[in-house]
Design a protein around this motif. Structure first.
Motif, PDB file in Angstrom:
ATOM      1  N   ILE A 170       0.842  -1.201   0.000  1.00 10.85           N
ATOM      2  CA  ILE A 170       0.000   0.000   0.000  1.00 10.85           C
ATOM      3  C   ILE A 170       0.878   1.252   0.000  1.00 10.85           C
ATOM      4  CG2 ILE A 170      -1.636   1.355   1.386  1.00 10.85           C
ATOM      5  CD1 ILE A 170      -2.951  -0.959  -0.073  1.00 10.85           C
ATOM      6  N   VAL A 171       1.950   1.241   0.790  1.00 10.06           N
ATOM      7  CA  VAL A 171       2.854   2.398   0.844  1.00 10.06           C
ATOM      8  C   VAL A 171       3.494   2.634  -0.522  1.00 10.06           C
ATOM      9  CG1 VAL A 171       5.031   3.248   1.819  1.00 10.06           C
ATOM     10  CG2 VAL A 171       3.291   2.263   3.319  1.00 10.06           C
ATOM     11  N   PHE A 201       1.501   6.866  -6.843  1.00  7.71           N
ATOM     12  CA  PHE A 201       0.431   7.757  -7.289  1.00  7.71           C
ATOM     13  C   PHE A 201       0.703   9.202  -6.903  1.00  7.71           C
ATOM     14  CE2 PHE A 201      -2.314   3.872  -7.457  1.00  7.71           C
ATOM     15  CZ  PHE A 201      -2.614   3.970  -8.806  1.00  7.71           C
ATOM     16  N   SER A 202       1.204   9.403  -5.701  1.00  9.01           N
ATOM     17  CA  SER A 202       1.488  10.768  -5.242  1.00  9.01           C
ATOM     18  C   SER A 202       2.569  11.427  -6.088  1.00  9.01           C
ATOM     19  CB  SER A 202       1.922  10.757  -3.778  1.00  9.01           C
ATOM     20  OG  SER A 202       0.891  10.279  -2.970  1.00  9.01           O
ATOM     21  N   TYR A 207       5.161   8.279   3.746  1.00 11.15           N
ATOM     22  CA  TYR A 207       4.081   7.282   3.803  1.00 11.15           C
ATOM     23  C   TYR A 207       4.460   6.113   4.702  1.00 11.15           C
ATOM     24  CZ  TYR A 207       0.958   9.287   0.307  1.00 11.15           C
ATOM     25  OH  TYR A 207       0.071  10.101  -0.359  1.00 11.15           O
ATOM     26  N   ALA A 224       2.270   1.814  -3.415  1.00 15.62           N
ATOM     27  CA  ALA A 224       1.221   2.293  -4.325  1.00 15.62           C
ATOM     28  C   ALA A 224       0.900   3.765  -4.074  1.00 15.62           C
ATOM     29  CB  ALA A 224      -0.043   1.434  -4.165  1.00 15.62           C
ATOM     30  N   CYS A 225       0.725   4.134  -2.819  1.00 17.96           N
ATOM     31  CA  CYS A 225       0.425   5.535  -2.490  1.00 17.96           C
ATOM     32  C   CYS A 225       1.562   6.448  -2.922  1.00 17.96           C
ATOM     33  CB  CYS A 225       0.184   5.685  -0.989  1.00 17.96           C
ATOM     34  SG  CYS A 225      -1.346   4.937  -0.410  1.00 17.96           S
ATOM     35  N   THR A 226       2.789   6.005  -2.722  1.00 14.72           N
ATOM     36  CA  THR A 226       3.945   6.808  -3.109  1.00 14.72           C
ATOM     37  C   THR A 226       3.977   7.006  -4.614  1.00 14.72           C
ATOM     38  OG1 THR A 226       5.198   5.978  -1.222  1.00 14.72           O
ATOM     39  CG2 THR A 226       6.456   6.964  -3.012  1.00 14.72           C
ATOM     40  N   TYR A 250       1.309  12.416  -9.452  1.00 12.67           N
ATOM     41  CA  TYR A 250       0.495  13.624  -9.328  1.00 12.67           C
ATOM     42  C   TYR A 250       1.386  14.859  -9.187  1.00 12.67           C
ATOM     43  CZ  TYR A 250      -3.048  16.850  -7.637  1.00 12.67           C
ATOM     44  OH  TYR A 250      -3.866  17.931  -7.483  1.00 12.67           O
ATOM     45  N   PHE A 265       2.100   4.982   7.824  1.00 14.36           N
ATOM     46  CA  PHE A 265       1.556   3.628   7.939  1.00 14.36           C
ATOM     47  C   PHE A 265       2.304   2.765   8.956  1.00 14.36           C
ATOM     48  CE2 PHE A 265      -0.352   4.856   3.924  1.00 14.36           C
ATOM     49  CZ  PHE A 265      -1.595   4.252   3.991  1.00 14.36           C
TER      50      PHE A 265
END
Length: 121
Positions: free
Chosen positions: A27-28, A34-35, A77, A30-32, A38, A81
């Motif tokens: 998850i970390v 995407f961020s 992240y 993936a979030c990284t 962006y 988390f």
């Protein structure tokens, strides 16, 4: 239900003990990702890189600007988390490989190999 084989491989590779930790680590990442994608939209134009800029320039700008930002966002992240220690060690290994430094494990193994080869002479 039994663990899929790939989860066990990741647990072994990353040195974690639970499926939950593997899930959080994924998850970390993936979030990284995407961020950073962006943020890239806003950061590259700030340094003068536009869609009309040469592909090589855009590529190099992505490497030298986005890569360090990715590493920082990954640690943020990881902290959020609860996996900061894992990601801090991950960063140290990453930069060690990037700049050609050997990990402490590799150094001790190489000294053991040298001692073994010297004693066999």
């Amino acid at each position: 239900m039994a663990n899929p084989n790939w989860i066990n491989k990741l647990k072994t590779r990353w040195g974690v003990t639970s499926d939950w930790q593997v899930f959080i680590i994924l998850i970390v990442f993936a979030c990284t990702g995407f961020s950073v994608l962006y943020l890239k939209k806003f950061l590259l134009p700030l340094i003068g890189v536009t869609p009309e800029t040469s592909g090589w320039i855009r590529f190099l700008a992505s490497i030298f600007v986005i890569l360090p930002i990715y590493q920082v966002v990954l640690l943020v992240y990881g902290f959020i988390f609860g996996q900061f220690t894992f990601f801090w060690n991950f960063e140290k290994r990453f930069f060690g490989r990037l700049f050609g430094r050997k990990s402490p494990k590799s150094e001790s193994e190489s000294s053991e190999n040298q001692n073994t080869s010297q004693s066999s002479k």
